[in-house]
Design a protein around this motif. Structure first.
Motif, mmCIF file in Angstrom:
data_model
loop_
_atom_site.group_PDB
_atom_site.id
_atom_site.type_symbol
_atom_site.label_atom_id
_atom_site.label_comp_id
_atom_site.label_asym_id
_atom_site.label_seq_id
_atom_site.Cartn_x
_atom_site.Cartn_y
_atom_site.Cartn_z
ATOM 1 N N ASP A 146 -150.550 97.394 -74.157
ATOM 2 C CA ASP A 146 -151.314 97.580 -72.921
ATOM 3 C C ASP A 146 -150.918 96.474 -71.946
ATOM 4 O O ASP A 146 -151.196 95.304 -72.180
ATOM 5 C CB ASP A 146 -152.810 97.513 -73.237
ATOM 6 C CG ASP A 146 -153.676 97.814 -72.024
ATOM 7 O OD1 ASP A 146 -153.141 98.349 -71.037
ATOM 8 O OD2 ASP A 146 -154.880 97.506 -72.071
ATOM 9 N N HIS A 284 -153.608 90.248 -77.801
ATOM 10 C CA HIS A 284 -154.674 90.943 -77.073
ATOM 11 C C HIS A 284 -154.129 92.086 -76.224
ATOM 12 O O HIS A 284 -154.860 92.667 -75.423
ATOM 13 C CB HIS A 284 -155.431 89.944 -76.206
ATOM 14 C CG HIS A 284 -156.017 88.806 -76.996
ATOM 15 N ND1 HIS A 284 -157.172 88.923 -77.726
ATOM 16 C CD2 HIS A 284 -155.558 87.541 -77.199
ATOM 17 C CE1 HIS A 284 -157.418 87.774 -78.335
ATOM 18 N NE2 HIS A 284 -156.460 86.927 -78.031
ATOM 19 N N GLY A 287 -153.369 97.358 -79.869
ATOM 20 C CA GLY A 287 -154.619 97.939 -80.347
ATOM 21 C C GLY A 287 -155.018 97.490 -81.735
ATOM 22 O O GLY A 287 -156.200 97.474 -82.074
ATOM 23 N N ASP A 288 -154.050 97.146 -82.570
ATOM 24 C CA ASP A 288 -154.322 96.731 -83.949
ATOM 25 C C ASP A 288 -153.409 95.557 -84.261
ATOM 26 O O ASP A 288 -152.238 95.730 -84.574
ATOM 27 C CB ASP A 288 -154.062 97.886 -84.916
ATOM 28 C CG ASP A 288 -154.513 97.568 -86.340
ATOM 29 O OD1 ASP A 288 -154.559 96.378 -86.699
ATOM 30 O OD2 ASP A 288 -154.817 98.513 -87.086
ATOM 31 N N SER A 289 -153.954 94.361 -84.147
ATOM 32 C CA SER A 289 -153.123 93.161 -84.285
ATOM 33 C C SER A 289 -152.991 92.690 -85.725
ATOM 34 O O SER A 289 -152.254 91.735 -85.990
ATOM 35 C CB SER A 289 -153.688 92.025 -83.432
ATOM 36 O OG SER A 289 -154.973 91.661 -83.892
#
Length: 412
Positions: A146, A284, A287-289
């Motif tokens: 993002d 950040h 979506g899934d770190s």
């Protein structure tokens, strides 16, 4: 035969370097010329048993960013080894004694720092873990990025020869150095260190490339150095790896544009991230770190105040602090005793005092908290800091903290 410890001469450098390579099981052929150039001969020592080199230690002159943005002279301890044939004879201790005494005698560096392949060794010499690093393997086939507004306005340009754009990249790096504790203001010659790309270290990857992010006027706003390792999943589907060497950007759109480029490279499905800040912003932007990025945190830089008063006075503090520290330092006894630290965001003083102590700790703990990456409160919970005045621990722990996590950008 008695072991002799003496300052290195240029004529002895090849033997000295060969002993280091043997100790670490490395070839070092491709890096030899740069290592020779960067070695500070007069700050390097060798331990000799007759004509055989059996130990080494070298100091590197850096200026390191500390909380508040000052670039503080720091002595990087490097090239440390003792030959397997000469262990447990006090050689390492004698070299550490000599190097720390030399730093103090020179009088220009209140700090010493190092990276450690075996961290437990250096705690007994007063070095505490001051920074950590983030490693990750990002599954770009499943992770979306993002990006912020303005990312599309950046133009990307690839330089197959990173040295051809070194000056532009160094200008970006130099602007970033004051922003984060632990970053190194590189002395002449060290700008070539991140470009080292010996074929023996590539493990099937391509030579290093560099991508630049430029604004509408052609000004460089960021860069990323990377290599590609082709591969597949065993069933014929491409599963190559992007190996990120380093990345710096002056603003969020440039930063995002570089990461989007790395995520979108054809036939690649993993971005291998190594030695990044533990608060790297990309964490950040996905979506899934955790499950799809597999982050790992490791120790990185170890720090040691060589002159406690000068070191603590060289940085600023996140809130007003006025505490008396009772410092233990058996290896550098000139630091032992009580020090009154008084300061805030504008500056600090740290001077000898006879006042009652508020906290007691060793110089190792001071090294660990110096850059703001470790909390005094955490060390107290581990039994390594003792509060003598109620409230002093909270006050000092808040003051030593730093808004941005400290980070060492590369080894030495």
């Amino acid at each position: 035969m008695t072991t002799e410890l003496r300052t290195l001469t240029r004529a002895e450098w090849d033997d000295w370097y060969g002993g280091i390579l043997r100790a670490f099981g490395a070839s070092g052929v491709d890096e030899r010329d740069l290592h020779r150039e960067l070695t500070e001969i007069d700050r390097s020592v060798g331990a000799w048993d007759g004509g055989a080199l059996v130990g080494s230690a070298s100091l590197v002159s850096f200026r390191m960013t500390v909380p508040g943005g000052a670039a503080v002279p720091s002595a990087g301890l490097s090239m440390v080894h003792v030959a397997a044939t000469h262990r447990r004879r006090g050689i390492l201790r004698s070299m550490m004694r000599r190097q720390l005494d030399a730093i103090r005698d020179a009088g220009r560096e209140p700090l010493s720092v190092l990276t450690a392949s075996e961290p437990h060794i250096y705690g007994r010499f007063g070095y505490g873990m001051a920074t950590r690093r983030l490693d990750a393997d990002i599954d770009t086939s499943r992770v979306a990025l993002d990006v912020p507004p303005g990312t599309d306005r950046l133009r990307l340009r690839i330089a197959d020869d990173p040295s051809s754009v070194l000056e532009a990249c160094e200008a970006v790096y130099a602007r970033k150095v004051p922003e984060r504790p632990g970053m190194l203001r590189r002395a002449p010659g060290w700008e070539r260190w991140p470009l080292m790309d010996p074929p023996s270290h590539r493990d099937g990857a391509t030579p290093l490339s560099c991508v630049l992010a430029e604004d509408g006027h052609g000004a460089v706003r960021g860069y990323a150095r990377y290599a590609l390792k082709p591969g597949d999943d065993g069933y014929g589907s491409p599963r190559g790896e992007v190996r990120l060497r380093d990345l710096e950007a002056l603003d969020a759109p440039a930063y995002a544009a570089l990461w989007r480029f790395l995520f979108g490279l054809d036939l690649m499905s993993v971005v291998a991230v190594r030695m990044r800040p533990v608060d790297d912003p990309w964490l950040h932007m996905v979506g899934d770190s955790v499950r799809l990025c597999r982050p790992r945190w490791r120790d990185s830089l170890f720090a040691r105040p060589v002159e406690v008063g000068a070191a603590l006075a060289a940085r600023t503090y996140s809130c007003p602090v006025d505490v008396v520290l009772d410092v233990e330092d058996a290896f550098c006894p000139w630091n032992e005793g009580r020090w009154r630290l008084s300061g805030d965001g504008g500056g600090a003083t740290c001077e000898r005092t006879r006042e009652a102590a508020d906290l007691t700790l060793s110089v190792r703990e001071l090294g660990a908290v110096y850059l703001g990456g470790t909390a005094l409160r955490t060390l107290a919970a581990a039994g390594r800091v003792r509060e003598l005045r109620e409230g002093a621990l909270n006050e000092a722990s808040r003051a030593f903290s730093c808004e941005q996590e400290p980070w060492l950008p590369h080894g030495f």
